[in-house]
Design an enzyme around this catalytic site. Structure first.
Site, PDB file in Angstrom:
ATOM      1  N   ASP A 269      25.822 -40.487  12.428  1.00 44.50           N
ATOM      2  CA  ASP A 269      24.746 -41.274  12.841  1.00 44.50           C
ATOM      3  C   ASP A 269      24.690 -41.562  14.321  1.00 44.50           C
ATOM      4  OD1 ASP A 269      22.716 -42.919  11.421  1.00 44.50           O
ATOM      5  OD2 ASP A 269      23.774 -44.493  12.628  1.00 44.50           O
TER       6      ASP A 269
ATOM      7  N   HIS B 133      15.924 -39.685   5.170  1.00 48.30           N
ATOM      8  CA  HIS B 133      15.598 -41.198   4.955  1.00 48.30           C
ATOM      9  C   HIS B 133      14.924 -41.802   5.916  1.00 48.30           C
ATOM     10  CE1 HIS B 133      19.082 -41.204   7.236  1.00 48.30           C
ATOM     11  NE2 HIS B 133      18.975 -42.675   7.363  1.00 48.30           N
ATOM     12  N   ASP B 134      14.613 -41.348   7.153  1.00 48.66           N
ATOM     13  CA  ASP B 134      14.064 -42.022   8.011  1.00 48.66           C
ATOM     14  C   ASP B 134      12.609 -41.861   8.528  1.00 48.66           C
ATOM     15  OD1 ASP B 134      16.130 -43.691   8.663  1.00 48.66           O
ATOM     16  OD2 ASP B 134      16.926 -42.386  10.147  1.00 48.66           O
TER      17      ASP B 134
ATOM     18  N   ASP C 179      28.148 -39.318   5.678  1.00 46.99           N
ATOM     19  CA  ASP C 179      27.428 -40.055   6.673  1.00 46.99           C
ATOM     20  C   ASP C 179      28.583 -40.586   7.605  1.00 46.99           C
ATOM     21  OD1 ASP C 179      25.392 -40.867   8.356  1.00 46.99           O
ATOM     22  OD2 ASP C 179      24.066 -40.713   6.546  1.00 46.99           O
TER      23      ASP C 179
ATOM     24  N   GLU D   4      23.476 -36.654  14.559  1.00 50.46           N
ATOM     25  CA  GLU D   4      21.973 -37.062  14.740  1.00 50.46           C
ATOM     26  C   GLU D   4      21.766 -37.785  16.250  1.00 50.46           C
ATOM     27  OE1 GLU D   4      18.982 -40.415  12.951  1.00 50.46           O
ATOM     28  OE2 GLU D   4      20.942 -41.066  13.680  1.00 50.46           O
TER      29      GLU D   4
HETATM   30  C1  NOJ Z   1      20.101 -43.650  12.106  1.00 53.63           C
HETATM   31  C2  NOJ Z   1      20.078 -43.681  10.617  1.00 53.63           C
HETATM   32  O1  NOJ Z   1      19.501 -42.642  10.062  1.00 53.63           O
HETATM   33  C3  NOJ Z   1      19.216 -44.806  10.111  1.00 53.63           C
HETATM   34  O2  NOJ Z   1      18.840 -44.827   8.665  1.00 53.63           O
HETATM   35  C4  NOJ Z   1      19.860 -46.148  10.401  1.00 53.63           C
HETATM   36  O3  NOJ Z   1      18.915 -47.305  10.396  1.00 53.63           O
HETATM   37  C5  NOJ Z   1      20.335 -46.190  11.966  1.00 53.63           C
HETATM   38  N1  NOJ Z   1      20.839 -44.768  12.489  1.00 53.63           N
HETATM   39  C6  NOJ Z   1      21.193 -47.234  12.339  1.00 53.63           C
HETATM   40  O4  NOJ Z   1      22.686 -46.756  11.704  1.00 53.63           O
END
Ligand code: NOJ
Length: 853
Positions: A458, A593-594, A350, A520
């Site tokens: 990210d 994970h989000d 990541d 992402e």
């Molecule tokens: C996206 C990530 O997937 C998330 O978990 C994170 O809180 C934010 N970016 C900030 O890095």
């Protein structure tokens, strides 16, 4: 004999098994190069391997009648230069990089039509490059084949040494072209340029080539290790196919390997705990790698394990080149990389570089004074004109953060604000500053050298901010929480493509097709995504889009969910399928994970948990793109089921609770929103078995387990052949073709799943999800898959001609994948295929009979 002497003798016999039979080669370049260890970085390596290797090679070459040998790099033994009848020239190039060294060596090869062997030893810095030069050897499944060059890789998948055979002419021409273009032979640029040129390989003429083998004792010394010599890398559940075989599948196509891969995401704190502190860690992951191997995935995306104060569970990094003690150390990381490699699994890191932690040394310097050289590495701004710093409204812009509150934090000591799109402990890096970019690229290269397989980037489309000529940033329209929406001013900003192209050039260009990059990209449009992922543009391989994830967000945002309208979801994914059909590539996901668990979100996590989890998985994996499986998704794991605020740990969830009143949300409303949407739903520990704490930890888990773990766990799923796990295993196998060794899955299936053109059927139907994947060869037969799925808890009758159209002919079809075990088999298409009766949450993938186009 002393140990070193013994090792040398052994090396001489083993490493020096260089046989040049028949017609001798006319010239050989042996390269170490300054940048490689052979060039002097590691003298120890030279003593163990390099010296003896070169001595043995030289002997064999001399015996085979080779008359010209160029040794590039630091020659440690003076007697190396003397071999009767052989002209040994040495070259010590003034620049780093193994290929640059080769180039220098080539200059010493006499004119004429020679063949040249590139032999390079211990080159962790350039594995992919040399694999490129050695393409066919690296892919060779039979290392003992006569005349083969060899690529020997170590346990971490890094190439240690290689041999390949080229015509000098094209190689030299390629190098001259680079010289003309750039006037330099500096390592990286040379590698990049060579990678773009089609180098002509000398055809194998039996007997007339160089064969290099690997020494057992070097493997024991931990330096040169060839996993292909291991007894087996298979598991009881997995056929013994190697990555080479997988990658070599679909002969004749030159697609990137990740087109036929499935990625599995691990969220380290919740995966497996090896030391009983209640938090998952690297050694825990390593201990569970066989689960991933059994599933058949190719790539493990590892959420952050870097050193971090853990404000956002590791997405706040304070040292990019170290592992947080919570998760282990670099040795544990190396172990994970090596153990994963043995199972043909690459690790994708990541990459969190929109921001660092406020505890990163870069930020500590930056905040130390207004004139610190690193001040400009972050976004510092004075208070809004006319306002006292620290007073309401003094923030430089009105932007609201992703995690509540302003995006600006006042630094009392220097009297200025810094920007943080996420928490105040995650200051945004200033990508406008070239030093920042170079520091990031250097860090990325450092990880590639460690043997990782790529990066998940990210919020990468937030790194370029819209900034005015004099550094101005613009206020946004008001949001429900009272702050302004800054997204238009920091999403897909004006320099995004420039930054990504530069990153590609600086980090990945030398290794085309070797690494996986996925961005992402919240808020990305299809048009931008096509630009980001068009391979011609060389930015990233694919991106995570967010449009489908927003379809159930209400007026107050994600914690105010509304029911999903199925036609919207179908249309959205179809739009992305069409939009990236001819350029670009999709990353397919329901979970990470989000996001909350898909079976709880859009499936049925009660009565129809198993069928709905399988059906949602089927739909995703049968779209065109690279599927991502989030830990526990393959087990049909459900949401956390939390009912009180005190059960949550995620800062986004906890912060939003503070905003609820401003947004006019009652406590009940808030708790319902969190129960549905909180990120903690995905972050509960993975349930491995029915022992205490589901086998996740011997301590107290940092976050409670999701209810039902006694039943819904990996051991139970793997023991039951009709489980979600085994269904996912079949879905993963589809892309593997015949190599998967599963009934009914052949290379034709893989080609359809990977490449088949997508067409959505019955788009307005509110319960049926149906689509085809089709491949037509010009004038040849038409092959197709049909996916039909009932996305409801009620039975569904489908009149095939009326709902799916005349083009769909089910007669003669076979069942390829089914949510219900009894749907497999001959009686699969009842009623001549005119009607289909789907049970609640049932789905079937049919392979249609081959028809003339
Ligand atoms: C996206 C990530 O997937 C998330 O978990 C994170 O809180 C934010 N970016 C900030 O890095």
């Amino acid at each position: 004999m002393d140990r070193r002497g013994a090792a040398r003798g052994e090396d001489r016999r083993e490493v020096g098994r260089v046989a040049a039979h028949g017609r001798g080669l006319s010239a050989v370049v042996l390269s170490g190069g300054r940048g490689s260890r052979l060039g002097g970085v590691s003298k120890a390596a030279l003593r163990v391997g390099g010296v003896a290797l070169l001595d043995g090679v030289l002997d064999a070459l001399a015996a085979a009648g080779v008359r010209d040998v160029v040794v590039v790099g630091d020659p440690p033994s003076p007697d190396r230069a003397t071999r009767p009848g052989v002209r040994v020239t040495r070259e010590d190039p003034p620049f780093a990089g193994p290929l640059a060294a080769v180039a220098a060596g080539l200059d010493l090869v006499p004119d004429g039509e020679h063949e040249v062997v590139l032999l390079a030893c211990d080159l962790p810095r350039s594995p992919a490059l040399l694999a490129l030069l050695l393409e066919d050897e690296a892919e060779r499944s039979d290392p003992a084949a006569p005349g083969a060059g060899r690529a020997v890789v170590d346990a971490a998948g890094r190439t240690q040494w290689l041999a390949g055979r080229y015509a000098v002419g094209p190689l030299r021409a390629a190098i001259d072209a680079v010289r003309a273009e750039r006037g330099t032979l500096e390592g990286a640029s040379l590698r990049a340029a060579l990678a773009r040129l089609e180098l002509e390989r000398v055809p194998d003429r039996g007997g007339a080539s160089l064969d290099v083998d690997t020494p057992e004792d070097l493997a024991a010394a931990g330096r040169c290790h060839d996993p292909s010599m291991d007894e087996t890398s298979g598991t009881p559940d997995q056929p013994e196919t190697t990555r080479r075989e997988r990658r070599a599948g679909h002969a004749g196509t030159h697609r990137p390997w990740w087109h036929r891969s499935v990625v599995y995401q691990v969220y380290p704190r919740s995966f497996a705990d090896s030391d009983g502190d209640g938090v998952g860690d690297l050694r825990g992951i390593t201990s569970r790698l066989d689960h991933l191997a059994a599933l058949g995935v190719d790539v493990l995306w590892l959420s952050p394990v870097y050193r971090s104060p853990q404000d956002d569970n590791g997405y706040d990094i304070s040292d990019y080149t170290d592992v947080d003690p919570l998760f282990g150390d670099l040795a544990a990381m190396d172990e994970l990389i090596a153990e994963a490699a043995k199972r043909e699994i690459g690790i994708v890191m990541d990459l969190v570089v929109n921001h660092t932690s406020d505890e990163h040394a870069w930020f500590a310097e930056s905040r130390s004074s207004r004139d610190n050289p690193k001040r400009d590495w972050y976004w510092w701004r004075p208070a809004r004109e006319g306002f006292e710093p620290g007073t309401p409204g003094a923030e430089p812009t009105n932007w609201g953060s992703f995690f509540s509150g302003s995006t600006w934090q006042l630094d009392e000591a220097t009297g200025e604000y810094y920007l943080h799109l996420f928490s105040r402990k995650q200051p945004d890096l200033n990508w406008e500053n070239p030093e920042v970019r170079q520091a990031v690229y250097a860090m990325m290269r450092w990880w590639l050298e460690r043997g990782v397989a790529g990066f998940r980037m990210d919020v990468i489309n937030l790194i370029s901010k819209h900034v005015g000529e004099h550094g101005e940033l613009t206020d946004g329209a008001p949001r429900a929480d009272g702050w302004g929406n800054g997204a238009p001013f920091y999403t897909d900003g004006p320099r995004m493509h420039e930054f990504l192209a530069e990153m590609h050039r600086e980090v990945f260009d030398p290794f085309p097709g070797t690494y996986l990059t996925v961005g992402e990209t919240p808020g990305v449009t299809l048009e931008e995504a096509r630009l980001y992922t068009d391979p011609e543009r060389r930015e990233v391989d694919m991106v995570f889009q967010f449009e489908h994830m927003g379809l159930d967000h209400g007026v107050l945002g994600k914690f105010d969910p509304v029911p999903l309208h199925l036609p919207d979801l179908k249309a959205n994914l179809a739009r992305w399928q069409d939009g990236l059909a001819t350029a670009g590539w999709n990353a397919l996901y329901w979970n990470n994970h989000d996001q909350p668990r898909i079976v709880s979100r859009w499936g049925d996590d009660g009565e129809h948990r198993v069928a709905s989890a399988k059906t949602l998985g089927t739909i995703l994996h049968l779209h065109r793109g690279t599927p991502y499986v989030y830990q526990g998704e393959e087990l049909g794991m459900r949401n956390a089921g939390f009912t009180a605020l005190t059960q949550y740990r995620d800062l986004e969830s906890l912060n939003v609770a503070g905003d609820a009143e401003t947004m006019g949300m009652s406590t009940e409303h808030l708790l319902a929103g969190l129960a549905y949407m909180s990120r903690d739903n995905a972050r509960t520990p993975v349930a491995w078995d029915d022992s205490p704490n589901a086998g996740f930890t011997t301590g107290t888990p940092w976050l409670s387990l999701a209810p039902g773990w006694e039943r819904i766990n990996a051991a139970a799923e793997r023991a039951n052949s009709d489980s979600v796990f085994h269904h996912y295993r079949r879905l993963v196998a589809l892309r593997r073709g015949a190599a998967a060794g599963q009934d009914g899955i052949d290379d034709g299936v893989a080609a359809l799943v990977i490449d088949g053109a997508f067409a959505l059927l019955a788009p307005e139907h509110e319960r049926l999800w149906a689509f085809t994947r089709t491949l037509e060869t010009e004038g040849g037969p038409r092959e197709a898959l049909l996916v039909v799925a009932n996305l409801s808890g009620e039975p569904l009758e489908v009149d095939v001609a009326a709902e799916l159209g005349d083009a769909v002919v089910l007669e003669g079809a076979s069942v390829l994948v089914a949510s219900h075990a009894d749907a497999y088999g001959d009686a699969a298409v009842p009623d001549g295929g005119a009607h289909l009766a789907l049970r609640p949450w049932e789905s079937v993938v049919y392979r249609l009979a081959v028809r003339a186009a």
